[in-house]
Write an enzyme that holds these catalytic residues in place. Structure first.
Site, PDB file in Angstrom:
ATOM      1  N   THR A  17       0.809  -1.224   0.000  1.00 42.37           N
ATOM      2  CA  THR A  17       0.000   0.000   0.000  1.00 42.37           C
ATOM      3  C   THR A  17       0.837   1.267   0.000  1.00 42.37           C
ATOM      4  O   THR A  17       0.467   2.266  -0.627  1.00 42.37           O
ATOM      5  CB  THR A  17      -0.916  -0.002   1.253  1.00 42.37           C
ATOM      6  OG1 THR A  17      -1.781  -1.119   1.150  1.00 42.37           O
ATOM      7  CG2 THR A  17      -1.737   1.258   1.357  1.00 42.37           C
ATOM      8  N   THR A 170       3.425  -9.611  14.862  1.00 40.39           N
ATOM      9  CA  THR A 170       2.256 -10.133  14.161  1.00 40.39           C
ATOM     10  C   THR A 170       1.419  -8.945  13.710  1.00 40.39           C
ATOM     11  O   THR A 170       1.326  -7.951  14.448  1.00 40.39           O
ATOM     12  CB  THR A 170       1.418 -11.008  15.134  1.00 40.39           C
ATOM     13  OG1 THR A 170       2.233 -12.102  15.546  1.00 40.39           O
ATOM     14  CG2 THR A 170       0.170 -11.551  14.482  1.00 40.39           C
TER      15      THR A 170
HETATM   16  N1  ASP Z   1      -2.447  -5.954   0.548  1.00 39.46           N
HETATM   17  C1  ASP Z   1      -1.418  -5.004   0.914  1.00 39.46           C
HETATM   18  C2  ASP Z   1      -0.112  -5.761   1.034  1.00 39.46           C
HETATM   19  O1  ASP Z   1       0.122  -6.414   2.011  1.00 39.46           O
HETATM   20  C3  ASP Z   1      -1.769  -4.323   2.168  1.00 39.46           C
HETATM   21  C4  ASP Z   1      -0.728  -3.354   2.673  1.00 39.46           C
HETATM   22  O2  ASP Z   1       0.219  -2.999   2.015  1.00 39.46           O
HETATM   23  O3  ASP Z   1      -0.861  -2.914   3.794  1.00 39.46           O
HETATM   24  O4  ASP Z   1       0.692  -5.703   0.137  1.00 39.46           O
END
Ligand code: ASP
Length: 348
Positions: A17, A170
């Site tokens: 993200t 975690t």
């Molecule tokens: N789906 C994304 C990932 O883990 C979520 C994030 O970046 O927080 O790549």
């Protein structure tokens, strides 16, 4: 200070993200190229540091992370180890704790900071948490004691004002900015007005330590969680598969399982046939203590190894790493209970 005297940091952008923008046509979040990230964080230029970067091409959502990608990240660190003072890995949050745990085993003898971070909101969004996470992660990766040794010579996750040991973390929230916790080990630093390090809990620096890279991981394993009403046939089918070499067995409370003879028999037969079964608790805090109740003792007698207070992520990647080294089964069982990279609390 000349360019040469400045600390140098390598940012490795894997995806997630933090490096996304919204597609104005579809409304979906999509990765953009890494140059964009620098454009969105012009503050990076204010650091008195030499900052270089490498990016995965294409960047990946961390749900697509694999042991091969862990190996690629570890290799970038290994081959650039002498050129940089610290490393910052930008990573999706979903599997960040797995990657941090895996790297802590793959980079044996590491004595430089490797700080993973990411964000819940893309860096281009007004309320992003990505900027603070990135800027503080860089500051931590560059921090040194007066004698020139790094303050944090280990693999960590920095997220929402907390620096945590990577293999103790975690992901605990899908939507809060405070997305990670280190439940069984104190935070290594808190970032407020200043960054307050918990020096006593940080891995001590060892002079002349030599970095060794271990890229081979075996994925012939499974995470298996107990639940009331579990069916014999399903468990027996899983345990008799020839490909399966190890099981991270998530039990109740302090490491307990139902007192069903079929279950104890299936587990004993599996350990007799050389499967490595490690007991970790489904609880988010605390440790497995298999000799506390009859329901745990039966597992000990079935040849199951205590994972003590390891996270599932640490237990899984540790087993992948040990299987990858092709050690004898008894040696892997012994090592699973012992500390390799600060992932487990070993009491005497
Ligand atoms: N789906 C994304 C990932 O883990 C979520 C994030 O970046 O927080 O790549």
């Amino acid at each position: 200070m000349s360019q040469k005297d400045k600390n140098s940091i390598l940012i490795i952008y894997t995806g997630g993200t933090i490096g996304m923008i919204r597609n104005s046509m579809t409304g979906a979040l999509e990765s953009f190229d890494f140059d964009h990230l620098i454009r969105h964080v012009p503050e990076l230029r204010q650091f008195n540091l030499n900052i270089s970067s490498r990016a995965f091409n294409p960047p990946i959502d961390s749900s697509d992370m694999t042991p091969e990608f862990w190996g690629r990240i570890a290799e970038v660190i290994y081959t650039n180890y002498d050129k940089f003072d610290g490393f910052v890995i930008l990573h999706g949050t979903d599997t960040m704790a797995f990657t941090a745990s895996a790297l802590s085993f793959m980079l044996e003898g590491l004595m430089k900071p490797v700080i993973l971070t990411g964000s819940q909101l893309p860096i281009g969004v007004l309320r992003t948490d990505g900027k603070e996470n990135l800027l503080t992660a860089i500051e931590i990766a560059a921090a040194k004691h007066c004698d020139g040794t790094p303050v944090v010579p280990e693999v960590c996750i920095y997220f929402h004002h907390k620096l945590m040991r990577g293999n103790r973390c975690t992901k605990t929230s899908a939507d809060s900015f405070d997305a990670f916790n280190s439940n069984n080990y104190p935070n290594l630093a808190e970032a407020g007005l200043e960054i307050k390090y918990n020096h006593a809990m940080i891995r001590p620096y060892v002079h002349n330590s030599v970095l060794a890279l271990h890229k081979k991981m075996s994925s012939d394993i499974i995470i298996f969680s107990l639940f009331p009403g579990i069916q014999p046939r399903i468990v027996q089918n899983m345990l008799t598969g020839n490909e399966l070499k190890g099981i991270i067995f998530r039990t109740f409370g302090a490491g307990n399982a139902p007192q069903e003879q079929w279950l104890v028999d299936a587990l004993s037969e599996a350990t007799d046939r050389g499967k490595i079964i490690v007991n970790v608790t489904q609880c988010s805090t605390g440790s497995v203590k298999m000799n506390l109740y009859e329901t745990g003792l039966q597992l000990l007698e079935a040849g199951i190894v205590s994972g003590k207070d390891m996270t599932v992520e640490a237990a899984l990647t540790k087993m992948m790493y040990l299987l990858g080294k092709e050690l004898p089964i008894e040696e892997i069982r012994r090592m699973m209970k012992h500390n390799i990279a600060g992932e487990i609390t070993v009491t005497k």
